[in-house]
Design a protein around this motif. Structure first.
Motif, PDB file in Angstrom:
ATOM      1  N   TYR A 160     -16.241 -55.351  42.651  1.00  0.00           N
ATOM      2  CA  TYR A 160     -17.684 -55.595  42.592  1.00  0.00           C
ATOM      3  C   TYR A 160     -18.118 -56.206  41.263  1.00  0.00           C
ATOM      4  O   TYR A 160     -19.132 -56.899  41.190  1.00  0.00           O
ATOM      5  N   ALA A 161     -17.371 -55.982  40.193  1.00  0.00           N
ATOM      6  CA  ALA A 161     -17.729 -56.535  38.884  1.00  0.00           C
ATOM      7  C   ALA A 161     -17.151 -57.924  38.648  1.00  0.00           C
ATOM      8  O   ALA A 161     -17.419 -58.538  37.612  1.00  0.00           O
ATOM      9  N   TRP A 162     -16.392 -58.442  39.601  1.00  0.00           N
ATOM     10  CA  TRP A 162     -15.725 -59.743  39.433  1.00  0.00           C
ATOM     11  C   TRP A 162     -16.710 -60.865  39.757  1.00  0.00           C
ATOM     12  O   TRP A 162     -17.016 -61.118  40.918  1.00  0.00           O
ATOM     13  N   LYS A 163     -17.151 -61.546  38.740  1.00  0.00           N
ATOM     14  CA  LYS A 163     -18.140 -62.614  38.935  1.00  0.00           C
ATOM     15  C   LYS A 163     -17.595 -63.747  39.791  1.00  0.00           C
ATOM     16  O   LYS A 163     -18.347 -64.433  40.482  1.00  0.00           O
ATOM     17  N   ASP A 164     -16.288 -63.973  39.738  1.00  0.00           N
ATOM     18  CA  ASP A 164     -15.678 -65.038  40.522  1.00  0.00           C
ATOM     19  C   ASP A 164     -15.052 -64.531  41.820  1.00  0.00           C
ATOM     20  O   ASP A 164     -14.342 -65.268  42.498  1.00  0.00           O
ATOM     21  N   ASN A 168      -4.666 -53.598  53.822  1.00  0.00           N
ATOM     22  CA  ASN A 168      -5.828 -54.312  53.298  1.00  0.00           C
ATOM     23  C   ASN A 168      -5.329 -55.437  52.389  1.00  0.00           C
ATOM     24  O   ASN A 168      -4.126 -55.692  52.297  1.00  0.00           O
ATOM     25  N   ASP A 169      -6.241 -56.127  51.762  1.00  0.00           N
ATOM     26  CA  ASP A 169      -5.852 -57.272  50.931  1.00  0.00           C
ATOM     27  C   ASP A 169      -4.861 -56.859  49.852  1.00  0.00           C
ATOM     28  O   ASP A 169      -3.873 -57.551  49.584  1.00  0.00           O
ATOM     29  N   GLU A 170      -5.144 -55.722  49.205  1.00  0.00           N
ATOM     30  CA  GLU A 170      -4.271 -55.287  48.114  1.00  0.00           C
ATOM     31  C   GLU A 170      -2.862 -54.987  48.598  1.00  0.00           C
ATOM     32  O   GLU A 170      -1.877 -55.433  48.009  1.00  0.00           O
ATOM     33  N   THR A 171      -2.766 -54.220  49.659  1.00  0.00           N
ATOM     34  CA  THR A 171      -1.433 -53.829  50.115  1.00  0.00           C
ATOM     35  C   THR A 171      -0.673 -55.024  50.677  1.00  0.00           C
ATOM     36  O   THR A 171       0.547 -55.103  50.550  1.00  0.00           O
ATOM     37  N   ARG A 172      -1.399 -55.970  51.270  1.00  0.00           N
ATOM     38  CA  ARG A 172      -0.721 -57.198  51.725  1.00  0.00           C
ATOM     39  C   ARG A 172      -0.155 -57.974  50.544  1.00  0.00           C
ATOM     40  O   ARG A 172       0.967 -58.489  50.597  1.00  0.00           O
ATOM     41  N   ARG A 173      -0.930 -58.060  49.469  1.00  0.00           N
ATOM     42  CA  ARG A 173      -0.426 -58.852  48.336  1.00  0.00           C
ATOM     43  C   ARG A 173       0.728 -58.151  47.635  1.00  0.00           C
ATOM     44  O   ARG A 173       1.623 -58.810  47.096  1.00  0.00           O
ATOM     45  N   LEU A 174       0.750 -56.817  47.661  1.00  0.00           N
ATOM     46  CA  LEU A 174       1.847 -56.114  47.007  1.00  0.00           C
ATOM     47  C   LEU A 174       3.128 -56.182  47.832  1.00  0.00           C
ATOM     48  O   LEU A 174       4.217 -56.357  47.274  1.00  0.00           O
ATOM     49  N   SER A 211       0.292 -73.791  43.298  1.00  0.00           N
ATOM     50  CA  SER A 211       0.266 -72.402  42.841  1.00  0.00           C
ATOM     51  C   SER A 211      -0.997 -71.712  43.322  1.00  0.00           C
ATOM     52  O   SER A 211      -2.074 -72.317  43.358  1.00  0.00           O
ATOM     53  N   ALA A 212      -0.875 -70.439  43.673  1.00  0.00           N
ATOM     54  CA  ALA A 212      -2.024 -69.674  44.162  1.00  0.00           C
ATOM     55  C   ALA A 212      -3.002 -69.389  43.031  1.00  0.00           C
ATOM     56  O   ALA A 212      -2.607 -69.156  41.880  1.00  0.00           O
ATOM     57  N   THR A 213      -4.266 -69.406  43.351  1.00  0.00           N
ATOM     58  CA  THR A 213      -5.301 -68.995  42.402  1.00  0.00           C
ATOM     59  C   THR A 213      -5.359 -67.463  42.385  1.00  0.00           C
ATOM     60  O   THR A 213      -4.869 -66.797  43.303  1.00  0.00           O
ATOM     61  N   PRO A 214      -5.963 -66.871  41.353  1.00  0.00           N
ATOM     62  CA  PRO A 214      -6.130 -65.409  41.360  1.00  0.00           C
ATOM     63  C   PRO A 214      -6.842 -64.912  42.613  1.00  0.00           C
ATOM     64  O   PRO A 214      -6.488 -63.874  43.168  1.00  0.00           O
ATOM     65  N   GLN A 215      -7.838 -65.672  43.071  1.00  0.00           N
ATOM     66  CA  GLN A 215      -8.571 -65.262  44.273  1.00  0.00           C
ATOM     67  C   GLN A 215      -7.687 -65.312  45.518  1.00  0.00           C
ATOM     68  O   GLN A 215      -7.775 -64.441  46.387  1.00  0.00           O
ATOM     69  N   GLN A 216      -6.826 -66.310  45.620  1.00  0.00           N
ATOM     70  CA  GLN A 216      -5.934 -66.398  46.776  1.00  0.00           C
ATOM     71  C   GLN A 216      -4.951 -65.232  46.816  1.00  0.00           C
ATOM     72  O   GLN A 216      -4.586 -64.761  47.893  1.00  0.00           O
ATOM     73  N   PRO A 242      -5.028 -62.742  52.997  1.00  0.00           N
ATOM     74  CA  PRO A 242      -5.446 -62.337  54.342  1.00  0.00           C
ATOM     75  C   PRO A 242      -4.314 -61.998  55.293  1.00  0.00           C
ATOM     76  O   PRO A 242      -4.546 -61.363  56.321  1.00  0.00           O
ATOM     77  N   GLN A 243      -3.095 -62.448  54.969  1.00  0.00           N
ATOM     78  CA  GLN A 243      -1.937 -62.175  55.801  1.00  0.00           C
ATOM     79  C   GLN A 243      -0.715 -61.977  54.909  1.00  0.00           C
ATOM     80  O   GLN A 243      -0.689 -62.407  53.763  1.00  0.00           O
ATOM     81  N   LEU A 244       0.298 -61.354  55.504  1.00  0.00           N
ATOM     82  CA  LEU A 244       1.607 -61.383  54.884  1.00  0.00           C
ATOM     83  C   LEU A 244       2.185 -62.777  55.036  1.00  0.00           C
ATOM     84  O   LEU A 244       1.673 -63.582  55.822  1.00  0.00           O
ATOM     85  N   VAL A 245       3.227 -63.094  54.304  1.00  0.00           N
ATOM     86  CA  VAL A 245       3.836 -64.414  54.413  1.00  0.00           C
ATOM     87  C   VAL A 245       5.021 -64.366  55.374  1.00  0.00           C
ATOM     88  O   VAL A 245       5.564 -63.300  55.690  1.00  0.00           O
ATOM     89  N   GLN A 246       5.410 -65.545  55.834  1.00  0.00           N
ATOM     90  CA  GLN A 246       6.558 -65.643  56.705  1.00  0.00           C
ATOM     91  C   GLN A 246       7.805 -65.116  56.018  1.00  0.00           C
ATOM     92  O   GLN A 246       8.013 -65.328  54.823  1.00  0.00           O
ATOM     93  N   GLY A 247       8.622 -64.424  56.795  1.00  0.00           N
ATOM     94  CA  GLY A 247       9.820 -63.796  56.253  1.00  0.00           C
ATOM     95  C   GLY A 247       9.734 -62.293  56.240  1.00  0.00           C
ATOM     96  O   GLY A 247      10.743 -61.600  56.140  1.00  0.00           O
ATOM     97  N   ILE A 248       8.489 -61.775  56.355  1.00  0.00           N
ATOM     98  CA  ILE A 248       8.260 -60.325  56.372  1.00  0.00           C
ATOM     99  C   ILE A 248       8.068 -59.896  57.831  1.00  0.00           C
ATOM    100  O   ILE A 248       7.277 -60.487  58.562  1.00  0.00           O
ATOM    101  N   THR A 249       8.756 -58.851  58.229  1.00  0.00           N
ATOM    102  CA  THR A 249       8.563 -58.255  59.548  1.00  0.00           C
ATOM    103  C   THR A 249       7.588 -57.090  59.415  1.00  0.00           C
ATOM    104  O   THR A 249       7.725 -56.251  58.529  1.00  0.00           O
ATOM    105  N   GLY A 250       6.617 -57.072  60.324  1.00  0.00           N
ATOM    106  CA  GLY A 250       5.585 -56.027  60.261  1.00  0.00           C
ATOM    107  C   GLY A 250       4.220 -56.671  60.326  1.00  0.00           C
ATOM    108  O   GLY A 250       4.040 -57.826  59.904  1.00  0.00           O
TER     109      GLY A 250
END
Length: 432
Positions: free
Chosen positions: A165-169, A214-220, A411-416, A421-429
């Motif tokens: 919520y504090a992230w201006k961008d 969620n977004d966080e767990t997908r990115r991790l 290269s991905a931006t910090p926002q990306q 929004p999804q896992l990447v190809q190569g991951i099962t689940g």
């Protein structure tokens, strides 16, 4: 930890509390559920909400002496869970050990299963009524509680760990001068975790014990996979298609009987199904505990811990390492600003110090485990490559549905990365 995560799992069928019932619940929290200390956090290993103040306090919370400055912390799980919550508890405890004029109280296990009639914002109101000038919420699930508290109490500094919520961008910016977000850039340590898993597997089958989606767990999960794939190709000299990387989501940050999948059973299923390395994204140590049991039964298995620095202590011989948070630097800086009346809303997503990954100043670290053996040298080389600018969030990368995530060389931006929004190809689940 992300913009619009799923709501917490449904609580057991209990009627919504009346105002009187809610007040009674909070009264019980005040009397029995608060850990309290002056200068240093409680030293007891008993959960703070077990019905009495930890032995290190010497008295119930009401009897605590008034300090010049008071901090309240709200934890989603047990303060001694050997994972996410204990990392926060230990981090702020380390800061306060050098601040003798600061009083500290906390309430743990504030979640729909353990406290179905209590909201995080109610607990915050109680802490503030008892003198707290800074309130820390430590879970993504508290994002709206944190905002509510900040708006209701503009004179109090409110810190939400993991939110945006504090992230201006960011996508969900909600300006509020006394509300801030803290997070460590654990994605880098997850790259290293994935690399350690790829170096340690003998079957080429790596499992990931996932919490909710969620977004966080997908990115991790994606971060761990990208690290695994890179080291599988670079150091093991194997093809990506020969690597199996599977995630199973249990439904929350830790096991809630009758609500989530049983994390113990999920871990056992991985180990019984030929997956010889298991990474975890849970707050709790089922991956390590079940690996130890499997190893005792003769299975050649290993694990990679998450959240808490001492994770390899659970089963050292089969531990490949632990990606952990060192919250002390962020809490120290935040408390100093707030005490001086200089805190202003900020979004902090702090990167690790890859030149001194396990130093006191690095917010994120990775401790290699004994099970790495000779492969530790290759892991060190990988960490050096990351320090030299190796970017694994770089195209070409596709999402699971085949759509482009990053084009070749992009290269991905910090926002990306943050709002993946999804896992990447190569991951099962599943991605949702």
């Amino acid at each position: 930890m992300t913009p619009r995560p799923p709501k917490s799992p449904a609580a057991p069928a209990v009627p919504l509390p009346s105002a009187l019932a809610a007040a009674a619940a909070l009264s019980l929290l005040a009397a029995a559920g608060l850990g309290c200390s002056k200068g240093t956090a409680p030293s007891s290993d008993q959960p703070a909400a077990s019905g009495a103040a930890p032995s290190g306090t010497g008295a119930p919370a009401e009897a605590a002496p008034t300090a010049a400055y008071k901090i309240g912390m709200i934890l989603v799980g047990p303060y001694n869970d050997k994972g996410w919550n204990q990392a926060h508890y230990d981090g702020i405890r380390a800061v306060l050990s050098r601040m003798p004029d600061v009083n500290f109280e906390y309430v743990d296990k504030v979640n729909p299963a353990d406290r179905p009639n209590v909201k995080g914002s109610q607990v915050a109101d109680d802490l503030i009524s008892r003198g707290a000038k800074l309130v820390v919420y430590n879970s993504d699930d508290y994002k709206d509680d944190a905002l509510e508290t900040a708006r209701k109490h503009p004179e109090v500094t409110v810190i939400h760990v993991s939110g945006d919520y504090a992230w201006k961008d960011g996508k969900n910016h909600k300006p509020q001068p006394n509300l801030g977000n803290l997070m460590g850039r654990i994605e880098t340590a997850k790259h290293i975790s994935g690399c350690a898993a790829a170096l340690g597997t003998e079957t080429g089958k790596i499992g990931y014990l996932g919490p909710l989606v969620n977004d966080e767990t997908r990115r991790l999960v994606t971060s761990a996979y990208l690290g695994a794939r890179h080291c599988w190709e670079t150091y093991r000299k194997r093809k990506p298609e020969e690597l199996t990387f599977k995630v199973t989501w249990i439904g929350f940050w830790f096991n809630i009987p009758g609500v989530t999948l049983d994390a113990t059973k999920v871990a056992d299923d991985f180990y019984s199904g030929g997956f010889d390395v298991l990474l975890t994204g849970l707050d709790t140590p089922e991956a390590a505990i079940q690996a130890k049991k499997a190893a005792s039964a003769g299975k050649k298995v290993k694990y990679v811990h998450y959240d808490h620095k001492a994770g390899c202590d659970l089963a050292p011989d089969i531990c490949l390492g632990v990606a952990y948070y060192n919250w002390t630097p962020l809490y120290r800086e935040t408390i100093e600003k707030a005490r001086a009346g200089k805190y202003t809303s900020e979004f902090v997503w702090a990167a690790p110090d890859l030149k001194d990954l396990n130093g006191e100043a690095s917010v994120v670290g990775f401790l290699p485990g004994p099970a790495l053996g000779e492969q530790k040298a290759q892991l060190d080389t990988f960490i050096q490559a990351l320090a030299g600018g190796l970017d694994l969030f770089k195209g070409p990368l596709k999402y699971q549905d085949g759509a482009d995530f990053l084009k070749d060389g992009e290269s991905a931006t910090p926002q990306q990365i943050w709002y993946l929004p999804q896992l990447v190809q190569g991951i099962t689940g599943p991605s949702k």
